[in-house]
Motif scaffolding. Structure first.
Motif, PDB file in Angstrom:
ATOM      1  N   VAL A  12      -1.259  30.964 -24.026  1.00  0.00           N
ATOM      2  CA  VAL A  12      -2.352  30.778 -24.973  1.00  0.00           C
ATOM      3  C   VAL A  12      -1.714  30.311 -26.276  1.00  0.00           C
TER       4      VAL A  12
ATOM      5  N   GLY B 277      -5.410  28.719 -22.829  1.00  0.00           N
ATOM      6  CA  GLY B 277      -6.461  28.836 -23.830  1.00  0.00           C
ATOM      7  C   GLY B 277      -5.940  28.422 -25.189  1.00  0.00           C
TER       8      GLY B 277
ATOM      9  N   CYS C 135      -9.298  23.508 -21.555  1.00  0.00           N
ATOM     10  CA  CYS C 135      -9.126  24.959 -21.519  1.00  0.00           C
ATOM     11  C   CYS C 135     -10.119  25.657 -22.454  1.00  0.00           C
ATOM     12  N   PRO C 136     -10.438  26.931 -22.190  1.00  0.00           N
ATOM     13  CA  PRO C 136     -11.290  27.696 -23.103  1.00  0.00           C
ATOM     14  C   PRO C 136     -10.697  27.690 -24.515  1.00  0.00           C
ATOM     15  N   THR C 137     -11.560  27.571 -25.516  1.00  0.00           N
ATOM     16  CA  THR C 137     -11.097  27.402 -26.889  1.00  0.00           C
ATOM     17  C   THR C 137     -11.912  28.266 -27.841  1.00  0.00           C
TER      18      THR C 137
ATOM     19  N   LEU D 138     -10.723  35.668 -21.005  1.00  0.00           N
ATOM     20  CA  LEU D 138      -9.780  34.895 -20.197  1.00  0.00           C
ATOM     21  C   LEU D 138      -9.312  35.675 -18.974  1.00  0.00           C
TER      22      LEU D 138
END
Length: 287
Positions: A100, A124, A225-227, A286
């Motif tokens: 991350v 992330g 990706c997740p942000t 996540l």
């Protein structure tokens, strides 16, 4: 500690464990790679606040090339893409398969480039007051004007448009830089700057456009990706409205935007309890 990437050796520090005992097994925790701003500052800007997260993640504080205790490298390599590729090489050298990335200010721009260029690495993104979000000079100057009046606006306009004279720099430090946050945050920032190892040559290189385009628009479609985007309501450098536009531009990523009231540039410094609460929820999601 240091690790060689070939042409440069980078300094890093570690806090927290990647593996923790849990009953009859060892449980793996997320690794957060912290990317400082500046550009040309160092990892100390994240300390001591990030110790708060050492109970749930392994924290890696990295001095980017040209910064802090890392090797300077050639000035031609002080670019967003090289810094992003350095992060990928650094993670490979330490056998970190999925990280991350936490980027603050210009470190956020490095994190975005890394996520776009090395999507398999980045699990992330946490972007705090990130540089390079779609904005306009007028939008930035309007915040300086609202918070510090015409004098602050004029000082910011000279500095942010590339005036490197001593007069412009002094005016910026007196009237512009203090508006990165509250009065208390301004005093704290001076202490942080005093203990940081700053490379003014890198900052000058950036202000002269040597790091490459600061607008990451061409990279954003590759970010999947997740942000999590954190922005201070009173940030004149990375305005909250620009953070919302960045979120809308990340069309292939799941994005959460949190605007933190009463904070300027650098939410982790100015509102750590609220900022870290958002990060904890993001990491929990996540898995």
């Amino acid at each position: 500690m240091r690790v060689s990437l070939g042409d440069v050796s980078l300094f890093f520090d570690v806090e927290g464990c990647a593996l923790v005992p849990e009953g009859a097994a060892m449980r793996e925790r997320r690794t957060l790679v912290l990317l400082h701003g500046g550009p040309g500052a160092d990892h100390s800007l994240f300390k001591p606040e990030f110790t708060e997260l050492a109970d749930i993640a392994q924290l890696i504080y990295l001095d980017q090339r040209g910064s802090g205790r890392s090797d300077p490298g050639a000035p031609a390599t002080w670019t967003w893409t090289q810094w992003a590729d350095d992060v990928a090489k650094f993670c490979a050298a330490l056998a970190i398969p999925r990280a991350v990335l936490v980027g603050s200010s210009s470190g956020g721009l490095v994190a975005l480039h890394c996520a776009a260029r090395h999507p398999g690495l980045v699990a992330g993104l946490v972007l705090d007051s990130t540089l390079g979000v779609p904005t306009s000079l007028e939008e930035t100057l309007a915040v300086f004007d609202r918070r510090g009046g015409p004098v602050a606006r004029a000082a910011a306009q000279r500095y942010l448009t590339g005036d490197t004279s001593d007069e412009a720099t002094d005016a910026w430090r007196e009237h512009g830089l203090p508006l990165y946050g509250s009065a208390a945050a301004s005093a704290d920032l001076e202490q942080r700057r005093a203990r940081a190892r700053m490379n003014e040559d890198v900052l000058t290189h950036f202000r002269q456009g040597g790091c490459g385009p600061a607008d990451p628009a061409g990279q954003l479609p590759a970010v999947t990706c997740p942000t999590l985007i954190l922005a201070g309501e009173d940030d004149p450098v990375s305005p909250a409205a620009a953070a919302r536009r960045l979120a809308r531009s990340l069309t292939r990523a799941t994005v959460t935007v949190e605007i933190i009231t009463g904070a300027g540039h650098g939410t982790f410094r100015q509102a750590p309890e609220r900022a870290f609460a958002h990060v904890r929820r993001f990491l929990a999601d996540l898995g």
